[in-house]
Enzyme design. Structure first.
Site, PDB file in Angstrom:
ATOM      1  N   GLN A   8       0.838  -1.206   0.000  1.00 36.91           N
ATOM      2  CA  GLN A   8       0.000   0.000   0.000  1.00 36.91           C
ATOM      3  C   GLN A   8       0.879   1.264   0.000  1.00 36.91           C
ATOM      4  OE1 GLN A   8      -3.093   0.792  -0.474  1.00 36.91           O
ATOM      5  NE2 GLN A   8      -3.879  -1.282  -0.691  1.00 36.91           N
ATOM      6  N   SER A   9       2.000   1.217  -0.684  1.00 31.23           N
ATOM      7  CA  SER A   9       2.919   2.353  -0.704  1.00 31.23           C
ATOM      8  C   SER A   9       2.301   3.582  -1.382  1.00 31.23           C
ATOM      9  CB  SER A   9       4.194   1.947  -1.450  1.00 31.23           C
ATOM     10  OG  SER A   9       4.960   3.087  -1.778  1.00 31.23           O
ATOM     11  N   ASN A  10       2.236   4.683  -0.636  1.00 30.87           N
ATOM     12  CA  ASN A  10       1.799   5.951  -1.239  1.00 30.87           C
ATOM     13  C   ASN A  10       2.840   6.447  -2.231  1.00 30.87           C
ATOM     14  OD1 ASN A  10      -0.638   6.415   0.399  1.00 30.87           O
ATOM     15  ND2 ASN A  10       0.801   6.597   2.101  1.00 30.87           N
TER      16      ASN A  10
END
Ligand SMILES: *Cc1c(COP(=O)(O)O)cnc(C)c1O
Length: 332
Positions: A70-72
């Site tokens: 879920q890396s921004n």
């Protein structure tokens, strides 16, 4: 001064809310970097303005980067790369690459951007530098020059994003947009890969925004981040000259159970803040930092709090947040 693309909507607003001041127990000015763009918004866009400029200058066709699933940062990179005509490869850490997660939150946006998504194990992630280099070579074999961006966009060049953000805040102070032109007692923010901290340290005192930076770590510990921040600061200084650094205090007491996992208390605080003020924060970064600020003792009186984004991450973790919405309901 390194070259910079104009990708973000700047300046981002300074936002204040009486109920938030009450909840935190301080005069809190929120730098709304969650409003720095549309789906690509957040703190990473400021770093990517420099990193993608260098990618273009080097004639890259593609960028390669990495992060958690879920890396921004990976999501911002994939979307912004497309906006300037580049492809992207994302190495994303998952517990089990054999059972790929549902495309929600950031991962949904990565897919929408057409990123080449590759899932890697936590142990492979330990040797991410090697895997990033290999992914770049894969692209090269297909005749595409690839530019490697480190985790979080956190290196000396990326740090210029938050050095310049401090110049932007000084201009807002001078315009009277934070009550007075007086500096803040502290800048407070969430720290994950250290690049934002480094930029704040190099910019806050230099531009008269604050002499103190409080970084709320969401993973690792104080000693780890002291090393990372020192390395990135020196790298940035070697690119752009040295300036007096702000004092930095790294806090590792507010990171909760694990990276990406918030405690029941942290989740309850995030919901309470949203219900009291309308300010939405995520349980991976900004919610933990705001909760940390509320618990800091002694607490700075006049604070610049960096809202670094993270909304897609929140939406990707809705299952974690749901129990905090109605804590008295029987478990289902
Ligand atoms: C990446 C990120 C951070 C941390 O920034 P670093 O420069 O990686 O330390 C904070 N908040 C959000 C929402 C992020 O995506």
């Amino acid at each position: 001064m390194p070259r910079r693309l104009a990708l973000a909507h700047l300046p981002t607003p300074l936002w204040r809310n009486d109920a938030l001041d009450g909840l935190i127990g301080a005069e809190v000015w929120v730098k709304r970097d969650d409003m720095s763009a549309g789906a690509e918004a957040g703190n990473k866009i400021r770093k990517l303005e420099y990193l993608l400029a260098e990618a273009l200058d080097r004639g890259a066709h593609a960028v390669v980067t990495c992060g958690g699933v879920q890396s921004n940062h990976a999501r911002a990179t994939a979307l912004l790369a497309r906006s300037i005509g580049l492809e992207s490869t994302l190495l994303l850490r998952v517990p089990d690459p054999g059972a790929p997660p549902q495309a929600t939150g950031n991962l949904l946006l990565d897919r929408m951007a057409g990123a080449d998504v590759r899932f890697i194990t936590p142990s492979d992630y330990q040797r991410r530098h090697e895997l990033l280099a290999r992914a770049a070579t894969d692209r090269a074999l297909r005749g595409q020059k690839a530019y490697v961006i480190p985790e979080g966009g956190s290196n000396g060049l990326g740090a210029f994003g938050y050095i310049e953000a401090m110049r932007e805040v000084r201009e807002q102070l001078d315009l009277g947009l934070a009550g007075s032109s007086r500096p803040f007692d502290a800048v407070v923010h969430a720290c994950g890969s250290g690049g934002t901290t480094a930029g704040l340290v190099l910019g806050a005192r230099r531009f008269g925004v604050s002499n103190e930076v409080h970084s709320v770590a969401v993973c690792d510990d104080v000693v780890y981040f002291q090393g990372v921040v020192e390395r990135i600061c020196s790298e940035a200084e070697s690119i752009g000259g040295t300036h007096e650094r702000a004092d930095v205090v790294i806090h590792d007491a507010f990171k909760g159970p694990a990276y990406g996992v918030a405690s029941a208390e942290q989740l309850a605080f995030i919901v309470e803040a949203a219900r009291a003020t309308g300010l939405v924060t995520d349980p991976v970064y900004v919610g933990k930092a705001l909760h940390g600020l509320a618990r800091l003792s002694p607490k700075p009186r006049r604070v610049l709090f960096i809202h670094s984004g993270g909304l897609p991450g929140l939406l990707g973790l809705s299952g974690d947040v749901l129990p905090a919405l109605d804590p008295d309901a029987p478990a289902r």
